[in-house]
Motif scaffolding. Structure first.
Motif, PDB file in Angstrom:
ATOM      1  N   GLN A  97       1.987   2.348  -3.376  1.00  0.00           N
ATOM      2  CA  GLN A  97       1.952   3.208  -2.196  1.00  0.00           C
ATOM      3  C   GLN A  97       0.617   3.934  -2.058  1.00  0.00           C
ATOM      4  O   GLN A  97       0.234   4.351  -0.971  1.00  0.00           O
ATOM      5  CB  GLN A  97       3.091   4.254  -2.244  1.00  0.00           C
ATOM      6  CG  GLN A  97       4.404   3.755  -1.677  1.00  0.00           C
ATOM      7  CD  GLN A  97       4.910   2.528  -2.393  1.00  0.00           C
ATOM      8  OE1 GLN A  97       5.184   2.554  -3.584  1.00  0.00           O
ATOM      9  NE2 GLN A  97       5.014   1.432  -1.678  1.00  0.00           N
ATOM     10  N   ARG A 108       8.731   4.657  -5.617  1.00  0.00           N
ATOM     11  CA  ARG A 108       7.427   4.686  -4.946  1.00  0.00           C
ATOM     12  C   ARG A 108       6.395   5.057  -5.999  1.00  0.00           C
ATOM     13  O   ARG A 108       6.657   5.904  -6.843  1.00  0.00           O
ATOM     14  CB  ARG A 108       7.411   5.740  -3.854  1.00  0.00           C
ATOM     15  CG  ARG A 108       8.476   5.570  -2.798  1.00  0.00           C
ATOM     16  CD  ARG A 108       8.579   6.857  -1.995  1.00  0.00           C
ATOM     17  NE  ARG A 108       9.691   6.837  -1.071  1.00  0.00           N
ATOM     18  CZ  ARG A 108      10.940   7.153  -1.412  1.00  0.00           C
ATOM     19  NH1 ARG A 108      11.239   7.513  -2.641  1.00  0.00           N
ATOM     20  NH2 ARG A 108      11.897   7.116  -0.504  1.00  0.00           N
ATOM     21  N   SER A 155       8.390  10.620  -7.732  1.00  0.00           N
ATOM     22  CA  SER A 155       7.540   9.451  -7.525  1.00  0.00           C
ATOM     23  C   SER A 155       6.972   9.018  -8.875  1.00  0.00           C
ATOM     24  O   SER A 155       7.160   9.703  -9.874  1.00  0.00           O
ATOM     25  CB  SER A 155       6.425   9.778  -6.536  1.00  0.00           C
ATOM     26  OG  SER A 155       5.613  10.806  -7.048  1.00  0.00           O
TER      27      SER A 155
END
Lengths: 544, 133
Positions: free
Chosen positions: A347, A312, A270
């Motif tokens: 996110q 993300r 991520s």
């Protein structure tokens, strides 16, 4: 009216406040953007619907109509007992994810008793020396239901091992655990500077965690590839994006070299970005990042699973943009930065407290920061539709322009032989130092305005309530470390440490060995000392 | 021919704090103002700092703290300097220093306390105007 009079009036009307308008990446911004600026625009190729390749508009089809971003505020101070109390308070108020800040001595792998730890214990995060501290930190918190983000890099494998053992003691298998370790060493050399070992052995440890988690802790995010610190250290938005993505690709390549399939691990990576002052520049940065990542994952690294191509990210508003002068003004800054992150499709989000240029956040300031996110989420209407700015001539032009500039940086990094050789050549460090000096000079020359600092300045503008920390934390931590050392099975520990040392000399995955020494309550300092004997330490050139 | 003495400054990052942006910008500004600047790099213990002061003999030392370690480290550094009989070096502190801590540090002999938002020319002037030799 004569022609010359008319011309004079028209000149006055067209006169602009500045000779040039530039964003924080030094990109010239035009007065007006029109269809001519995005002539080759192709909706499906350049944007795609949200949730579809290349994910420019967002990684999920419904975005915030489905689920709001996670409001994940970073916390940790003092001893494990203090932070455990804080965590329980946050959970009781509905927080579903924890985010742990560690003490600097933990981050560098020193014991609380080491001379380097003097004055640092528990000041910037929670003090952890052994498994005992982690047991206290998560006491009464069910690790199978909570997700935990740990901001830890050099000793990331050790803290992950400790977390796994604490969960085992609660009766939970590693496969049940959800969370993130930052584990991004490349940006340490560039910006955050909490390195321990040289780049190569550090990369080995990171790939060890990726490989181990793929098999044993499949719900864990193994690296949070971070631009935040690069930006805080003074980079531009384009540099933040370029250097962070380059690091991401370096991890991908190292894991593939280890023999892993890209679709086995890429979806567990991520990102973590900064949100600074220039509103549209930040929004375009996030949109660009998704498109570049998706394209490379698909075309260069052969990813087949769309989930591997989805970038993300977590966002934190820019700490460096906070002013000590008239600190309440920071509430407005944080609001704009948070709004940019949301319009950019983040996110999860951490909003800074307005007093952070002065101290760790007071409770009041921390609450306002969280409320800022809640107001954006529930009152502003920006979550009602996905990527509302798509199709704007300016936004699409700037998204394209940033992609181009990032690609130029990729070429430069390639010319230097890749990320690690470029670190050794101080390429990133110099780029960042130059950008930060330039930024400061622009402020001093009034080319950039910071309200309350170089315009609308007032004397005596710094007063606000300050959080003070207890001075006994270090003593408590030293006592706890000594107590646990008296209770350990020294013989067993010594043999396990010896096994770790031998494994480190070879090429095996070190995670099982680290788990073994952690179970015997080895301190992080002891483990790091053993590994330093094999791996050596990193030394930085003191350039400025 | 008389030549004006070049001011020599040591810019330091004591403790484990990695926030070196401010220290580096200040080091560069002092250099651009014609001073000779040595930057220690990160993670300096009080012993490291005092040893560098002995070796380099700077006119001024600028310590940068953003982690809150100043209350612990500043007294130790000053004590060690006294032990060495060094009392003619301007000792400046900058970074994030709460008001009440400034008073304590001032009593120990520290000066400056330039925080976020300080103009670089102010730092340059501070060094020029507060030298002890």
């Amino acid at each position: 009216m004569t022609e010359s009079q008319e011309k004079k009036i028209s000149d006055t009307r067209n006169k602009e406040r500045q000779a040039k308008f530039k964003n924080l990446s030094d990109i010239d911004i035009k007065r007006l953007y029109t269809p001519d600026d995005i002539k080759d625009f192709n909706y499906n190729q350049d944007l795609g619907d949200p949730g579809r390749y290349p994910f420019t508009r967002g990684v999920y089809p419904s975005m915030y109509r489905g689920q709001l971003w996670t409001m994940r505020q970073f916390a940790g101070l003092g001893t494990a007992e203090h932070t455990n109390e804080r965590f329980k308070f946050l959970i009781a108020h509905g927080q579903t994810g924890l985010s742990v800040a560690f003490s600097l001595h933990t981050i560098y792998g020193y014991e609380a008793t080491d001379p380097h730890s003097l004055g640092e214990i528990g000041k910037e995060g929670v003090a952890i020396d052994t498994l005992r501290d982690m047991e206290i930190l998560f006491d009464g918190i069910d690790l199978s239901t909570i997700s935990t983000s740990m901001t830890i890099n050099g000793p990331a494998a050790i803290l992950l091992a400790m977390y796994i053992v604490v969960a085992e003691k609660q009766g939970h298998a590693p496969s049940e655990l959800r969370g993130t370790i930052q584990n991004d060493v490349l940006k340490e050399y560039m910006a955050q500077k909490s390195w321990i070992f040289p780049p190569e052995p550090s990369m080995r440890l990171i790939i060890d965690t990726i490989e181990y988690c793929y098999k044993e802790v499949p719900q864990w995010y193994t690296i949070s590839i971070s631009g935040y610190h690069i930006r805080e250290a003074g980079s531009t938005a384009v540099q933040e994006l370029a250097f962070t993505l380059a690091n991401g690709f370096a991890y991908i390549e190292a894991a593939i070299e280890r023999g892993l399939d890209v679709d086995d691990f890429a979806q567990r990576l991520s990102f973590f970005f900064n949100s600074h002052n220039n509103f549209f520049e930040e929004i375009c940065k996030y949109r660009t990042s998704r498109r570049i990542w998706a394209k490379r994952l698909k075309n260069k690294y052969g990813a087949k699973n769309p989930s591997s191509m989805r970038l993300r990210f977590h966002t934190q508003t820019a700490g460096v943009s906070l002013t000590a002068q008239e600190p309440e003004n920071n509430i407005a800054r944080v609001t704009l930065q948070a709004l940019a992150a949301v319009l950019g499709g983040t996110q999860s989000l951490h909003t800074n407290s307005f007093d952070e240029a002065l101290c760790l956040p007071t409770e009041k300031a921390a609450k306002i920061a969280l409320r800022t996110q809640q107001i954006i989420a529930h009152e502003s209407g920006v979550c009602d539709t996905v990527d509302p700015l798509a199709g704007s001539y300016y936004v699409e032009w700037l998204t394209n322009k940033m992609e181009q500039e990032v690609e130029n940086y990729f070429d430069k990094i390639d010319e230097l032989g890749g990320v690690i050789p470029a670190i050794r050549a101080n390429f990133f460090q110099k780029e960042i130092a130059n950008a930060s000096y330039k930024y400061q000079q622009e402020i001093e020359n009034n080319e950039r305005i910071i309200v309350g600092v170089n315009k609308y300045k007032q004397e005596d503008s710094c007063s606000t309530e300050i959080l003070k920390l207890d001075d006994t934390i270090a003593e408590e931590q030293v006592k706890k470390l000594n107590d646990i050392k008296n209770l350990r099975n020294d013989k067993k520990l010594a043999s396990k440490l010896e096994n770790l040392k031998r494994a480190a000399e070879g090429t095996e995955n070190l995670m099982p060995y680290i788990l073994d020494v952690v179970r015997e309550y080895a301190s992080i300092g002891e483990i790091i000392t053993i590994l330093k004997q094999i791996f050596d330490v990193y030394r930085e050139d003191s350039i400025f | 021919m008389s030549k004006q003495k070049i001011i020599k400054v040591l810019v330091c990052k004591p403790g484990l704090d990695g926030h070196d942006r401010g220290a580096k910008v200040i080091a560069r500004a002092l250099r651009d103002a014609g001073m000779e600047v040595i930057y220690t790099g990160l993670h300096q213990t009080p012993d490291d700092i005092v040893n560098t002061i002995i070796q380099e003999d700077p006119d001024a030392v600028m310590l940068s703290f953003l982690s809150g370690a100043h209350n612990t480290l500043c007294p130790v550094i000053m004590e060690k300097l006294k032990d060495q009989g060094i009392d003619d070096v301007l000792m400046g502190v900058g970074g994030i220093i709460p008001e009440e801590d400034k008073i304590t540090l001032e009593k120990l002999g520290y000066k400056g306390f330039q925080g976020p938002g300080t103009e670089l020319k102010e730092v340059v002037e501070f060094v020029r105007n507060n030298l002890k030799r």
